[in-house]
Write a protein that holds these residues in place. Structure first.
Motif, PDB file in Angstrom:
ATOM      1  N   HIS A 111      -9.852  53.013  20.570  1.00 33.75           N
ATOM      2  CA  HIS A 111     -10.090  53.052  19.117  1.00 33.75           C
ATOM      3  C   HIS A 111     -11.554  52.742  18.864  1.00 33.75           C
ATOM      4  O   HIS A 111     -11.991  51.599  18.938  1.00 33.75           O
ATOM      5  CB  HIS A 111      -9.213  52.057  18.363  1.00 33.75           C
ATOM      6  CG  HIS A 111      -9.346  52.195  16.867  1.00 33.75           C
ATOM      7  ND1 HIS A 111      -8.361  52.755  16.081  1.00 33.75           N
ATOM      8  CD2 HIS A 111     -10.358  51.871  16.017  1.00 33.75           C
ATOM      9  CE1 HIS A 111      -8.757  52.762  14.816  1.00 33.75           C
ATOM     10  NE2 HIS A 111      -9.973  52.228  14.760  1.00 33.75           N
ATOM     11  N   ASP A 261      -2.479  59.323  14.555  1.00 33.05           N
ATOM     12  CA  ASP A 261      -3.011  57.967  14.758  1.00 33.05           C
ATOM     13  C   ASP A 261      -3.627  57.523  13.442  1.00 33.05           C
ATOM     14  O   ASP A 261      -4.718  57.960  13.070  1.00 33.05           O
ATOM     15  CB  ASP A 261      -4.054  57.943  15.878  1.00 33.05           C
ATOM     16  CG  ASP A 261      -4.454  56.516  16.270  1.00 33.05           C
ATOM     17  OD1 ASP A 261      -4.237  55.593  15.464  1.00 33.05           O
ATOM     18  OD2 ASP A 261      -4.998  56.341  17.379  1.00 33.05           O
ATOM     19  N   HIS A 263      -4.978  54.629  10.576  1.00 31.73           N
ATOM     20  CA  HIS A 263      -5.487  53.287  10.308  1.00 31.73           C
ATOM     21  C   HIS A 263      -4.552  52.636   9.294  1.00 31.73           C
ATOM     22  O   HIS A 263      -4.326  53.198   8.215  1.00 31.73           O
ATOM     23  CB  HIS A 263      -6.871  53.343   9.671  1.00 31.73           C
ATOM     24  CG  HIS A 263      -7.995  53.618  10.618  1.00 31.73           C
ATOM     25  ND1 HIS A 263      -8.116  54.796  11.312  1.00 31.73           N
ATOM     26  CD2 HIS A 263      -9.082  52.857  10.948  1.00 31.73           C
ATOM     27  CE1 HIS A 263      -9.226  54.754  12.037  1.00 31.73           C
ATOM     28  NE2 HIS A 263      -9.829  53.595  11.833  1.00 31.73           N
ATOM     29  N   SER A 295      -2.878  52.323  14.268  1.00 26.90           N
ATOM     30  CA  SER A 295      -4.018  51.476  14.610  1.00 26.90           C
ATOM     31  C   SER A 295      -4.089  50.289  13.655  1.00 26.90           C
ATOM     32  O   SER A 295      -3.836  50.427  12.460  1.00 26.90           O
ATOM     33  CB  SER A 295      -5.315  52.285  14.549  1.00 26.90           C
ATOM     34  OG  SER A 295      -5.431  53.160  15.645  1.00 26.90           O
ATOM     35  N   HIS A 296      -4.416  49.144  14.221  1.00 29.44           N
ATOM     36  CA  HIS A 296      -4.527  47.864  13.503  1.00 29.44           C
ATOM     37  C   HIS A 296      -3.134  47.297  13.206  1.00 29.44           C
ATOM     38  O   HIS A 296      -2.769  46.257  13.746  1.00 29.44           O
ATOM     39  CB  HIS A 296      -5.379  47.985  12.247  1.00 29.44           C
ATOM     40  CG  HIS A 296      -6.750  48.509  12.511  1.00 29.44           C
ATOM     41  ND1 HIS A 296      -7.602  47.928  13.424  1.00 29.44           N
ATOM     42  CD2 HIS A 296      -7.422  49.583  12.017  1.00 29.44           C
ATOM     43  CE1 HIS A 296      -8.725  48.613  13.483  1.00 29.44           C
ATOM     44  NE2 HIS A 296      -8.642  49.624  12.636  1.00 29.44           N
ATOM     45  N   VAL A 323      -2.266  50.515  18.432  1.00 25.88           N
ATOM     46  CA  VAL A 323      -3.622  50.354  18.954  1.00 25.88           C
ATOM     47  C   VAL A 323      -4.257  49.185  18.207  1.00 25.88           C
ATOM     48  O   VAL A 323      -4.505  49.277  17.007  1.00 25.88           O
ATOM     49  CB  VAL A 323      -4.459  51.628  18.781  1.00 25.88           C
ATOM     50  CG1 VAL A 323      -5.783  51.481  19.529  1.00 25.88           C
ATOM     51  CG2 VAL A 323      -3.703  52.854  19.288  1.00 25.88           C
ATOM     52  N   SER A 324      -4.498  48.094  18.929  1.00 25.17           N
ATOM     53  CA  SER A 324      -4.977  46.863  18.301  1.00 25.17           C
ATOM     54  C   SER A 324      -6.379  46.526  18.797  1.00 25.17           C
ATOM     55  O   SER A 324      -6.704  46.740  19.971  1.00 25.17           O
ATOM     56  CB  SER A 324      -4.033  45.694  18.636  1.00 25.17           C
ATOM     57  OG  SER A 324      -4.543  44.476  18.128  1.00 25.17           O
ATOM     58  N   THR A 325      -7.183  45.997  17.908  1.00 26.79           N
ATOM     59  CA  THR A 325      -8.507  45.519  18.300  1.00 26.79           C
ATOM     60  C   THR A 325      -8.468  44.054  18.720  1.00 26.79           C
ATOM     61  O   THR A 325      -9.513  43.428  18.907  1.00 26.79           O
ATOM     62  CB  THR A 325      -9.511  45.704  17.161  1.00 26.79           C
ATOM     63  OG1 THR A 325      -8.995  45.112  15.968  1.00 26.79           O
ATOM     64  CG2 THR A 325      -9.781  47.176  16.917  1.00 26.79           C
ATOM     65  N   ASP A 349     -13.454  49.554  18.272  1.00 27.74           N
ATOM     66  CA  ASP A 349     -13.531  49.950  16.859  1.00 27.74           C
ATOM     67  C   ASP A 349     -14.990  50.151  16.462  1.00 27.74           C
ATOM     68  O   ASP A 349     -15.533  51.230  16.599  1.00 27.74           O
ATOM     69  CB  ASP A 349     -12.832  48.917  15.979  1.00 27.74           C
ATOM     70  CG  ASP A 349     -12.585  49.443  14.563  1.00 27.74           C
ATOM     71  OD1 ASP A 349     -12.896  50.618  14.306  1.00 27.74           O
ATOM     72  OD2 ASP A 349     -12.088  48.682  13.711  1.00 27.74           O
TER      73      ASP A 349
END
Length: 442
Positions: A111, A261, A263, A295-296, A323-325, A349
């Motif tokens: 990401h 995908d 956000h 994501s997030h 999908v994680s930061t 990111d």
């Protein structure tokens, strides 16, 4: 090993010279390594051998507890971008000397926004402009200027990722009325210039809202181009409706045979409802299973333990990934997701842009942060966290059986100054060499 070291600064400078397989090896990689210099001219660009390569072979136990990782040195043959042979070590052979470095799968940043970075420009801290809609307004003002040299900056950012061991990224790309398709076209040039040393998949991302701004016509155009996923952004907070935005997103993916995908920064009920609705749509359209990601997904952090377990089961059944930061709050239920078999990946990111400046370019550092947050300090726990950096593959399975590398695997490799995966994660050990599709990047 210090004599074989290339600094990140040297790599970033040398990478600008271009890439031509092993033909650039003496000048770019190991100018100080006389033995390698002599050998490199004798080796075909698509076929070579590495000796003294350290591979993990199993766990050492004390009772039922893993207390150490066993390793041995091997000779690895690489040809036509694949691992051709894994042999007992031949230290006296005329091969490239890996000097006992640990071989791991190369890393993947899953990401990132390669298209709109400020990296390689003068340092600038974040200047917030209100909430998400304020940031959209800011982007509308600055994107025309930013696009003037976005190809160059994307290439420099790719080089930063490479220097940290990543040979692949999933990049979200702005598609909206200000940039139209230009951000995508500029990034495609950068990726074409790096095609021998870096791979990517692209997400068409309506950063300014699918309906909040009139982005849909441009998203329809982008969906027919060489992108891999249809993106999305906070349907309630930006577009004002979950169903309308998500139905359009899903239909775009179906019509163009793409993945999804999105956000999703929204926490609380709107975020939870969006995740539930997306799961419902994927179950109605099974072709999207295994190709859909959130994501997030910060809404997962606001659920109680029982509801986290329940949503993890639903995500797993629908094969919807997260999908994680790896936010430092530690409230994202990553261990719960992994326990239920949900695909969890990570990325930087932002590296340096107008959204954030804390990205390092290292997904190994992300795995380290996850290990610290979730208390994975044991040999076994640390080794499992490596999958966040590689987006899946790790050398040993949970029982300590070697599962990587195998003959026929893509030669996407990092050589790292560590004794094992656990040490690499715990110490964020330095990457010494990166190989992509058999091409030695540095």
């Amino acid at each position: 090993m210090d004599n074989n070291k290339i600094s990140r600064k040297d790599f970033l400078r040398n990478s600008a010279l271009g890439f031509a397989g092993l033909s650039l090896l003496p000048g770019v990689l190991h100018a100080a390594d006389k033995e390698l210099n002599k050998q490199s001219n004798k080796i075909k660009a698509n076929s070579y051998t590495l000796k003294n390569v350290r591979l993990e072979t199993g766990f050492e136990y004390e009772g039922e507890n893993v207390i150490d990782t066993k390793t041995e040195l091997f000779t690895i043959e690489i040809a036509d971008g694949k691992i051709k042979a894994i042999k007992p070590n031949q230290p006296k052979s005329q091969a490239i000397d890996a000097k006992g470095l640990l071989m791991l799968p190369s890393f993947r940043d899953m990401h990132i926004h390669l298209d709109k970075t400020l990296y390689a420009e003068k340092w600038r801290a974040v200047r917030r402009s209100g909430g998400i809609k304020g940031m959209i307004e800011l982007e509308q003002k600055i994107m025309p200027e930013l696009l003037k040299n976005s190809t160059y900056k994307a290439e420099k950012l790719i080089e930063l990722l490479q220097s940290n061991g990543s040979a692949f990224a999933r990049s979200h790309v702005n598609i909206e009325p200000t940039s139209k398709l230009q951000s995508l076209k500029n990034l495609e040039i950068a990726l074409a210039n790096k095609k021998d040393s870096f791979g990517a998949e692209l997400v068409a991302f309506p950063q300014h809202g699918l309906y909040y701004t009139d982005s849909l016509p441009y998203m329809k155009e982008a969906a027919k181009m060489d992108i891999d996923f249809i993106g999305g952004l906070d349907p309630t907070n930006v577009d004002g409706a979950i169903e309308k935005t998500m139905d359009t997103t899903v239909q775009l993916a179906l019509d163009n045979k793409k993945g999804i995908d999105i956000h999703l920064h929204e926490s609380g009920k709107s975020g939870q409802d969006t995740i539930e609705y997306l799961i419902k749509k994927v179950n109605e359209n099974p072709v999207l299973k295994g190709k859909t990601f959130v994501s997030h997904a910060f809404a997962l952090a606001s659920l109680d333990k029982n509801n986290q377990e329940a949503i993890a089961e639903k995500l797993s059944d629908a094969k919807v990934g997260i999908v994680s930061t790896i936010p430092l709050s530690g409230s994202m239920p990553i261990p719960t997701l992994l326990k239920h078999g949900v695909t969890v990946m990570t990325g930087n990111d932002s590296i340096v842009d107008y959204w954030n400046t804390f990205g390092t370019g290292s997904v190994l550092q992300k795995a380290n942060v996850a290990a610290q947050i979730y208390g994975q300090s044991s040999e076994f726990g640390l080794s499992r966290m490596l999958k966040l950096a590689t987006a899946g593959p790790i050398p040993l399975d949970d029982k300590g059986v070697q599962q990587w590398p195998k003959i026929g695997d893509d030669a996407d490799i990092v050589l790292i100054d560590a004794s094992c995966s656990a040490e690499a994660v715990s110490r964020i050990s330095p990457v010494k060499s990166l190989i992509y599709k058999g091409n030695i990047v540095y």
